[in-house]
Design a protein around this motif. Structure first.
Motif, PDB file in Angstrom:
ATOM      1  N   GLU A  91       0.844  -1.182   0.000  1.00  0.00           N
ATOM      2  CA  GLU A  91       0.000   0.000   0.000  1.00  0.00           C
ATOM      3  C   GLU A  91       0.884   1.238   0.000  1.00  0.00           C
ATOM      4  O   GLU A  91       2.013   1.205   0.498  1.00  0.00           O
ATOM      5  N   LEU A  92       0.355   2.282  -0.576  1.00  0.00           N
ATOM      6  CA  LEU A  92       1.059   3.555  -0.627  1.00  0.00           C
ATOM      7  C   LEU A  92       0.443   4.435   0.450  1.00  0.00           C
ATOM      8  O   LEU A  92      -0.763   4.662   0.473  1.00  0.00           O
ATOM      9  N   ASP A  93       1.267   4.902   1.380  1.00  0.00           N
ATOM     10  CA  ASP A  93       0.794   5.696   2.508  1.00  0.00           C
ATOM     11  C   ASP A  93       1.667   6.937   2.629  1.00  0.00           C
ATOM     12  O   ASP A  93       2.835   6.833   3.006  1.00  0.00           O
ATOM     13  N   ALA A  94       1.101   8.077   2.293  1.00  0.00           N
ATOM     14  CA  ALA A  94       1.825   9.350   2.386  1.00  0.00           C
ATOM     15  C   ALA A  94       3.171   9.290   1.670  1.00  0.00           C
ATOM     16  O   ALA A  94       4.193   9.708   2.204  1.00  0.00           O
ATOM     17  N   GLY A  95       3.185   8.713   0.479  1.00  0.00           N
ATOM     18  CA  GLY A  95       4.398   8.649  -0.322  1.00  0.00           C
ATOM     19  C   GLY A  95       5.348   7.528   0.058  1.00  0.00           C
ATOM     20  O   GLY A  95       6.434   7.429  -0.497  1.00  0.00           O
ATOM     21  N   GLU A  96       4.953   6.695   1.012  1.00  0.00           N
ATOM     22  CA  GLU A  96       5.794   5.569   1.423  1.00  0.00           C
ATOM     23  C   GLU A  96       5.139   4.267   0.995  1.00  0.00           C
ATOM     24  O   GLU A  96       3.927   4.104   1.122  1.00  0.00           O
ATOM     25  N   LEU A  97       5.942   3.340   0.508  1.00  0.00           N
ATOM     26  CA  LEU A  97       5.460   2.022   0.119  1.00  0.00           C
ATOM     27  C   LEU A  97       5.555   1.104   1.327  1.00  0.00           C
ATOM     28  O   LEU A  97       6.618   0.940   1.909  1.00  0.00           O
ATOM     29  N   ARG A  98       4.433   0.514   1.705  1.00  0.00           N
ATOM     30  CA  ARG A  98       4.409  -0.436   2.819  1.00  0.00           C
ATOM     31  C   ARG A  98       4.181  -1.826   2.256  1.00  0.00           C
ATOM     32  O   ARG A  98       3.310  -2.023   1.422  1.00  0.00           O
ATOM     33  N   VAL A  99       4.967  -2.768   2.728  1.00  0.00           N
ATOM     34  CA  VAL A  99       4.851  -4.169   2.295  1.00  0.00           C
ATOM     35  C   VAL A  99       4.599  -5.005   3.542  1.00  0.00           C
ATOM     36  O   VAL A  99       5.347  -4.907   4.516  1.00  0.00           O
ATOM     37  N   ARG A 100       3.523  -5.802   3.507  1.00  0.00           N
ATOM     38  CA  ARG A 100       3.200  -6.673   4.637  1.00  0.00           C
ATOM     39  C   ARG A 100       2.919  -8.065   4.115  1.00  0.00           C
ATOM     40  O   ARG A 100       2.433  -8.234   3.000  1.00  0.00           O
ATOM     41  N   SER A 101       3.200  -9.046   4.946  1.00  0.00           N
ATOM     42  CA  SER A 101       2.830 -10.410   4.571  1.00  0.00           C
ATOM     43  C   SER A 101       1.308 -10.485   4.563  1.00  0.00           C
ATOM     44  O   SER A 101       0.627  -9.727   5.255  1.00  0.00           O
ATOM     45  N   LEU A 102       0.777 -11.396   3.774  1.00  0.00           N
ATOM     46  CA  LEU A 102      -0.667 -11.563   3.707  1.00  0.00           C
ATOM     47  C   LEU A 102      -1.217 -11.950   5.075  1.00  0.00           C
ATOM     48  O   LEU A 102      -2.245 -11.428   5.515  1.00  0.00           O
ATOM     49  N   SER A 103      -0.520 -12.828   5.786  1.00  0.00           N
ATOM     50  CA  SER A 103      -0.999 -13.246   7.109  1.00  0.00           C
ATOM     51  C   SER A 103      -1.016 -12.075   8.083  1.00  0.00           C
ATOM     52  O   SER A 103      -1.933 -11.954   8.899  1.00  0.00           O
TER      53      SER A 103
END
Length: 82
Positions: free
Chosen positions: A35-47
């Motif tokens: 997800e893109l949040d305030a110009g930052e890319l966040r990567v999370r595991s599906l779990s």
């Protein structure tokens, strides 16, 4: 975990460092949520994303309350009015 610099390679691919993948519990072929949040890319595991949604739902839905029962009751009341 300290930040690391990584390069974007051919096709816009981003290589997640092995230490980060281990910490996140992801492996090649796994699905992640980005997800893109305030110009930052966040990567999370599906779990991790699922756990976060489940925790939010628990906050919104008090213990012992079955939303499915409420939905069925609403549908039955609606059918009775018709």
């Amino acid at each position: 975990m300290p930040s690391q610099r990584v390069k974007i390679v051919e096709g816009g691919k981003l290589v997640i460092p092995a230490a980060f993948r281990r910490e996140m519990g992801i492996a090649p072929g796994d699905t992640v949520v980005v997800e893109l949040d305030a110009g930052e890319l966040r990567v999370r595991s599906l779990s991790s994303a699922i756990r976060q949604v489940q925790a939010r739902m628990r906050e919104l839905n008090p213990e012992g309350r079955l939303l499915s029962d409420e939905l069925i009751a609403d549908r039955r009341a609606e059918a009775a009015r018709e």
